[in-house]
Motif scaffolding. Structure first.
Motif, PDB file in Angstrom:
ATOM      1  N   THR A  67      11.318  -4.411 -11.030  1.00  0.00           N
ATOM      2  CA  THR A  67      10.089  -4.765 -11.730  1.00  0.00           C
ATOM      3  C   THR A  67      10.253  -4.724 -13.241  1.00  0.00           C
ATOM      4  N   VAL A  68      10.894  -3.679 -13.758  1.00  0.00           N
ATOM      5  CA  VAL A  68      11.021  -3.535 -15.208  1.00  0.00           C
ATOM      6  C   VAL A  68      12.288  -4.169 -15.769  1.00  0.00           C
ATOM      7  N   GLY A  69      13.160  -4.643 -14.898  1.00  0.00           N
ATOM      8  CA  GLY A  69      14.355  -5.360 -15.342  1.00  0.00           C
ATOM      9  C   GLY A  69      15.475  -4.486 -15.867  1.00  0.00           C
ATOM     10  N   LEU A  70      15.605  -3.281 -15.325  1.00  0.00           N
ATOM     11  CA  LEU A  70      16.691  -2.379 -15.720  1.00  0.00           C
ATOM     12  C   LEU A  70      17.474  -1.946 -14.494  1.00  0.00           C
ATOM     13  N   ASN A  71      18.646  -1.363 -14.736  1.00  0.00           N
ATOM     14  CA  ASN A  71      19.393  -0.866 -13.591  1.00  0.00           C
ATOM     15  C   ASN A  71      18.789   0.457 -13.114  1.00  0.00           C
ATOM     16  N   VAL A  72      19.121   0.834 -11.910  1.00  0.00           N
ATOM     17  CA  VAL A  72      18.518   1.990 -11.252  1.00  0.00           C
ATOM     18  C   VAL A  72      18.785   3.276 -12.034  1.00  0.00           C
ATOM     19  N   SER A  73      19.985   3.439 -12.577  1.00  0.00           N
ATOM     20  CA  SER A  73      20.290   4.688 -13.280  1.00  0.00           C
ATOM     21  C   SER A  73      19.443   4.854 -14.539  1.00  0.00           C
ATOM     22  N   ASN A  74      19.174   3.761 -15.240  1.00  0.00           N
ATOM     23  CA  ASN A  74      18.304   3.850 -16.421  1.00  0.00           C
ATOM     24  C   ASN A  74      16.871   4.201 -16.034  1.00  0.00           C
ATOM     25  N   VAL A  75      16.375   3.575 -14.980  1.00  0.00           N
ATOM     26  CA  VAL A  75      15.015   3.878 -14.519  1.00  0.00           C
ATOM     27  C   VAL A  75      14.939   5.329 -14.064  1.00  0.00           C
ATOM     28  N   TYR A  76      15.947   5.785 -13.349  1.00  0.00           N
ATOM     29  CA  TYR A  76      15.979   7.167 -12.875  1.00  0.00           C
ATOM     30  C   TYR A  76      15.921   8.137 -14.052  1.00  0.00           C
ATOM     31  N   ARG A  77      16.669   7.854 -15.114  1.00  0.00           N
ATOM     32  CA  ARG A  77      16.681   8.700 -16.306  1.00  0.00           C
ATOM     33  C   ARG A  77      15.282   8.776 -16.927  1.00  0.00           C
TER      34      ARG A  77
END
Length: 91
Positions: free
Chosen positions: A44-54
């Motif tokens: 949805t936000v257009g980022l990779n999973v690790s960035n969203v997790y952070r």
């Protein structure tokens, strides 16, 4: 615009100068549809999973989201807390 500044400078968003746009997108995505998986939020936000997790870890620490671990390695579910819902409504 004034409301956005209020949320960004509120105690729940203190220290969010970098990444505030991403956290804003996450809050709004969850307000629109929750619960969501971390993978779904990343899309949805257009980022990779690790960035969203952070970002989610910091938001969880600040009381804006609740991150529930999935069973046996499945993606966890993310929901807004009451404080997160209030902050998202002001955006």
């Amino acid at each position: 615009m004034l409301q956005t500044q209020t949320v960004v400078t509120s105690s729940a968003m203190t220290g969010y100068k970098t990444g505030a746009g991403t956290r804003r997108k996450i809050l709004l995505a969850l307000l629109a549809s929750e619960p969501q998986t971390i993978n779904g939020l990343a899309r949805t936000v257009g980022l990779n999973v690790s960035n969203v997790y952070r970002h989610l870890q910091r938001m969880k620490r600040d009381g804006l989201v609740d991150v529930q671990a999935g069973a046996r390695g499945t993606p966890g579910r993310v929901t807004l807390t009451t404080a997160g819902r209030e902050a998202a409504k002001l955006l």
